[in-house]
Design a protein around this motif. Structure first.
Motif, PDB file in Angstrom:
ATOM      1  N   UNK A 284       0.796  -1.214   0.000  1.00  0.00           N
ATOM      2  CA  UNK A 284       0.000   0.000   0.000  1.00  0.00           C
ATOM      3  C   UNK A 284       0.832   1.268   0.000  1.00  0.00           C
ATOM      4  N   UNK A 285       2.138   1.156   0.003  1.00  0.00           N
ATOM      5  CA  UNK A 285       2.982   2.349   0.027  1.00  0.00           C
ATOM      6  C   UNK A 285       3.957   2.274   1.171  1.00  0.00           C
ATOM      7  N   UNK A 286       5.129   2.852   0.970  1.00  0.00           N
ATOM      8  CA  UNK A 286       6.169   2.786   1.980  1.00  0.00           C
ATOM      9  C   UNK A 286       5.806   3.619   3.198  1.00  0.00           C
ATOM     10  N   UNK A 287       6.205   3.154   4.370  1.00  0.00           N
ATOM     11  CA  UNK A 287       6.002   3.923   5.591  1.00  0.00           C
ATOM     12  C   UNK A 287       7.290   4.613   6.024  1.00  0.00           C
ATOM     13  N   UNK A 288       8.364   4.383   5.264  1.00  0.00           N
ATOM     14  CA  UNK A 288       9.609   5.113   5.480  1.00  0.00           C
ATOM     15  C   UNK A 288      10.426   5.053   4.197  1.00  0.00           C
ATOM     16  N   UNK A 289      10.960   6.190   3.784  1.00  0.00           N
ATOM     17  CA  UNK A 289      11.854   6.248   2.636  1.00  0.00           C
ATOM     18  C   UNK A 289      13.105   6.994   3.046  1.00  0.00           C
ATOM     19  N   UNK A 290      14.195   6.693   2.401  1.00  0.00           N
ATOM     20  CA  UNK A 290      15.463   7.339   2.707  1.00  0.00           C
ATOM     21  C   UNK A 290      15.347   8.835   2.433  1.00  0.00           C
ATOM     22  N   UNK A 291      15.762   9.615   3.370  1.00  0.00           N
ATOM     23  CA  UNK A 291      15.652  11.066   3.277  1.00  0.00           C
ATOM     24  C   UNK A 291      14.658  11.636   4.264  1.00  0.00           C
ATOM     25  N   UNK A 292      13.734  10.802   4.764  1.00  0.00           N
ATOM     26  CA  UNK A 292      12.792  11.289   5.770  1.00  0.00           C
ATOM     27  C   UNK A 292      13.517  11.713   7.043  1.00  0.00           C
ATOM     28  N   UNK A 293      14.673  11.110   7.312  1.00  0.00           N
ATOM     29  CA  UNK A 293      15.426  11.481   8.500  1.00  0.00           C
ATOM     30  C   UNK A 293      15.907  12.922   8.431  1.00  0.00           C
ATOM     31  N   UNK A 294      16.361  13.366   7.254  1.00  0.00           N
ATOM     32  CA  UNK A 294      16.822  14.752   7.109  1.00  0.00           C
ATOM     33  C   UNK A 294      15.638  15.715   7.118  1.00  0.00           C
ATOM     34  N   UNK A 295      14.528  15.334   6.497  1.00  0.00           N
ATOM     35  CA  UNK A 295      13.337  16.169   6.517  1.00  0.00           C
ATOM     36  C   UNK A 295      12.789  16.329   7.928  1.00  0.00           C
ATOM     37  N   UNK A 296      12.953  15.317   8.735  1.00  0.00           N
ATOM     38  CA  UNK A 296      12.460  15.355  10.112  1.00  0.00           C
ATOM     39  C   UNK A 296      13.355  16.185  11.029  1.00  0.00           C
ATOM     40  N   UNK A 297      14.641  16.290  10.700  1.00  0.00           N
ATOM     41  CA  UNK A 297      15.629  16.884  11.607  1.00  0.00           C
ATOM     42  C   UNK A 297      15.282  18.310  12.050  1.00  0.00           C
ATOM     43  N   UNK A 298      14.937  19.246  11.147  1.00  0.00           N
ATOM     44  CA  UNK A 298      14.625  20.596  11.619  1.00  0.00           C
ATOM     45  C   UNK A 298      13.417  20.660  12.542  1.00  0.00           C
ATOM     46  N   UNK A 299      12.425  19.805  12.327  1.00  0.00           N
ATOM     47  CA  UNK A 299      11.279  19.786  13.232  1.00  0.00           C
ATOM     48  C   UNK A 299      11.731  19.434  14.645  1.00  0.00           C
ATOM     49  N   UNK A 300      12.576  18.437  14.755  1.00  0.00           N
ATOM     50  CA  UNK A 300      13.034  17.995  16.060  1.00  0.00           C
ATOM     51  C   UNK A 300      13.967  19.021  16.689  1.00  0.00           C
ATOM     52  N   UNK A 301      14.727  19.706  15.869  1.00  0.00           N
ATOM     53  CA  UNK A 301      15.646  20.726  16.376  1.00  0.00           C
ATOM     54  C   UNK A 301      14.888  21.942  16.911  1.00  0.00           C
ATOM     55  N   UNK A 302      13.858  22.370  16.202  1.00  0.00           N
ATOM     56  CA  UNK A 302      13.136  23.583  16.582  1.00  0.00           C
ATOM     57  C   UNK A 302      12.129  23.352  17.691  1.00  0.00           C
ATOM     58  N   UNK A 303      11.623  22.125  17.836  1.00  0.00           N
ATOM     59  CA  UNK A 303      10.567  21.845  18.802  1.00  0.00           C
ATOM     60  C   UNK A 303      11.106  21.859  20.220  1.00  0.00           C
ATOM     61  N   UNK A 304      10.203  22.076  21.155  1.00  0.00           N
ATOM     62  CA  UNK A 304      10.555  22.052  22.572  1.00  0.00           C
ATOM     63  C   UNK A 304      10.228  20.700  23.206  1.00  0.00           C
ATOM     64  N   UNK A 305       9.649  19.806  22.440  1.00  0.00           N
ATOM     65  CA  UNK A 305       9.400  18.444  22.908  1.00  0.00           C
ATOM     66  C   UNK A 305       9.271  17.536  21.702  1.00  0.00           C
ATOM     67  N   UNK A 306       9.480  16.253  21.900  1.00  0.00           N
ATOM     68  CA  UNK A 306       9.323  15.284  20.814  1.00  0.00           C
ATOM     69  C   UNK A 306       7.881  15.201  20.344  1.00  0.00           C
ATOM     70  N   UNK A 307       6.931  15.453  21.248  1.00  0.00           N
ATOM     71  CA  UNK A 307       5.517  15.382  20.868  1.00  0.00           C
ATOM     72  C   UNK A 307       5.195  16.451  19.837  1.00  0.00           C
ATOM     73  N   UNK A 308       5.702  17.658  20.038  1.00  0.00           N
ATOM     74  CA  UNK A 308       5.468  18.727  19.070  1.00  0.00           C
ATOM     75  C   UNK A 308       6.099  18.389  17.722  1.00  0.00           C
ATOM     76  N   UNK A 309       7.324  17.894  17.761  1.00  0.00           N
ATOM     77  CA  UNK A 309       8.005  17.533  16.517  1.00  0.00           C
ATOM     78  C   UNK A 309       7.263  16.411  15.800  1.00  0.00           C
ATOM     79  N   UNK A 310       6.798  15.411  16.545  1.00  0.00           N
ATOM     80  CA  UNK A 310       6.046  14.314  15.941  1.00  0.00           C
ATOM     81  C   UNK A 310       4.767  14.816  15.287  1.00  0.00           C
ATOM     82  N   UNK A 311       4.043  15.681  15.986  1.00  0.00           N
ATOM     83  CA  UNK A 311       2.779  16.196  15.458  1.00  0.00           C
ATOM     84  C   UNK A 311       2.997  16.949  14.155  1.00  0.00           C
ATOM     85  N   UNK A 312       3.997  17.813  14.130  1.00  0.00           N
ATOM     86  CA  UNK A 312       4.279  18.596  12.935  1.00  0.00           C
ATOM     87  C   UNK A 312       4.761  17.714  11.776  1.00  0.00           C
TER      88      UNK A 312
END
Length: 457
Positions: A284-312
């Motif tokens: 039905x489609x991939x749930x992870x592709x290479x490069x998602x780690x870099x796309x995720x990085x700024x969200x985790x860097x800017x957030x004040x908690x993992x929950x906020x980064x996950x939501x965004x």
């Protein structure tokens, strides 16, 4: 992504909460109160106190900044309005008379409002963004206030320190995307489920995420990146494998009744079977592709908690750019073709030169399209660029890449092998890139602009 010019984005706001305290240790899972709990105790109208409803925003800001002066209580005043004098008996070590000596307490001084100071100790004026996030939309004018917020992002930088850290940026992003609060327990439940079907792939990528960026390495641990990506993978997996609830027709009901005693086929294996989970995720489609780690990085860097980064991050990959993370990455490849088309319109001479050298965007712009330029340092400039993209639409990242090529124009035109220059773009200058992107928008035909808006769907 939105479906019109960059003045229109999501037009609903979620209730906003004051920022939680900073984490004590980045190596521990940050245990903040959930956004939902915070907002349940905040004001009912986007942080606007009931006593000041209907008051102009400037006056509300002045009222909010003012701190009440300390005044003596009734117990401290006598009938004449004077302070009671406090007495104490002299101790045995005191010399002189044994009579009690009155000790009059000075009246309390008026307390000044608390002032924010930076690391240098100088007073920092409250920013317009902070005032906006605190007071919310004036007089219920939601659309007008959103437009004002976008213009504020375009004309002024979000206040941040030299590392790009800002108290308000993560909440600005939540407002611009109109993301509702997420209970912390929902994220923790996904984390506690353990390894997802793509856990090995995630571990093969996380250790090299922005590996040469000291700011990212100092603030974000690999463990937090693994937890977040693994939780998103579980969330996508659950969505893809959810059984649609439909009422069977009479004919279908008869077939189901006849098949009760028949042995189960591969498609009818129990839901908890791990083999079925893997085949469902792949089919039905991939749930992870290479490069998602870099796309995720700024969200985790800017957030004040993992929950906020996950939501965004989950919202971004499922609502804004789902085509970027599907198995075939259709959205990324469409974006690469759009880079070439937009470059031909904005700078035909540069485009012709690159094409003559066999340099299509697929050869050099794939990381920049997939990660919204997060692969190009420095990270504080990436965050500044993302403020603009989230305010006016992530689809404008295509024009941001064209703007970077325009900044390299002279060097490219003088090089016999531009592929060497394009292996890595120069350090990002967000202000310059944003200015060029805004100027390019008017040059893009409406049909091409529509393709920009829809390419990541």
């Amino acid at each position: 992504m939105t479906s019109s010019r960059p003045s229109i984005v999501n037009t609903s706001l979620s209730t906003f909460a004051p920022p939680p305290a900073s984490p004590q240790s980045p190596r521990k899972l940050r245990k903040f109160q959930s956004h939902q709990t915070l907002t349940s105790t905040s004001f009912s109208t986007f942080g606007q106190p009931p006593a000041t409803q209907g008051v102009p925003a400037r006056q509300r800001g002045a009222l909010a900044n003012a701190a009440p002066h300390d005044t003596p209580s009734d117990a401290q005043l006598d009938s004449a309005g004077r302070h009671h004098s406090r007495q104490r008996a002299r101790s045995n070590s005191d010399t002189g008379s044994s009579l009690a000596t009155p000790l009059v307490t000075a009246p309390p001084k008026a307390r000044r409002p608390a002032r924010k100071t930076g690391s240098s100790g100088y007073f920092l004026k409250r920013s317009g963004l902070e005032t906006f996030l605190r007071d919310g939309p004036a007089d219920g004018k939601l659309l007008e206030t959103l437009q004002e917020l976008r213009l504020m992002v375009l004309s002024n930088k979000v206040d941040a320190d030299s590392d790009g850290m800002s108290t308000h940026r993560i909440y600005l992003w939540l407002v611009l995307f109109a993301i509702p609060p997420l209970p912390t327990d929902e994220y923790l439940n996904l984390v506690h489920r353990g390894r997802s079907p793509v856990y090995t792939k995630i571990r093969n990528d996380t250790f090299r995420t922005l590996a040469t960026d000291p700011l990212f390495k100092r603030r974000v641990t690999e463990a937090s990146l693994i937890r977040l990506l693994n939780a998103v993978a579980w969330k996508l997996h659950d969505t893809q494998n959810a059984k649609p609830r439909s009422r069977p027709s009479s004919r279908r009901k008869e077939l189901l009744e006849l098949a009760i005693d028949s042995p189960p086929t591969i498609a009818e294996e129990p839901e908890g079977d791990p083999g079925r989970e893997m085949s469902g995720a792949i089919g039905k489609g991939a749930i992870y592709v290479q490069g998602m780690n870099v796309l995720c990085a700024p969200f985790l860097y800017a957030a004040r908690s993992e929950v906020e980064a996950f939501t965004l991050f989950h919202y971004f990959v499922t609502k804004e750019c789902p085509g970027y993370v599907r198995g075939a990455m259709d959205g990324v490849h469409k974006g690469l073709r759009l880079v070439d088309r937009c470059l031909e319109i904005v700078d035909p001479k540069l485009a012709s030169y690159l094409f003559s050298k066999g340099m299509q965007a697929e050869l050099y712009a794939f990381p920049s399209v997939l990660t919204l330029c997060a692969c190009t340092p420095p990270l504080p400039e990436v965050l500044h660029l993302w403020d603009f993209l989230f305010a006016y639409g992530p689809h404008l990242n295509i024009l941001c890449i064209v703007a970077q090529l325009n900044c390299m124009r002279d060097a490219i035109m003088q090089s016999d092998s531009p592929n060497k220059l394009l292996r890595s773009f120069p350090p990002l200058e967000a202000d310059k890139i944003i200015s060029l992107t805004v100027s390019f928008i008017q040059k893009i035909p409406d049909d091409l602009y529509g393709d920009l808006v829809d390419h990541a769907k």
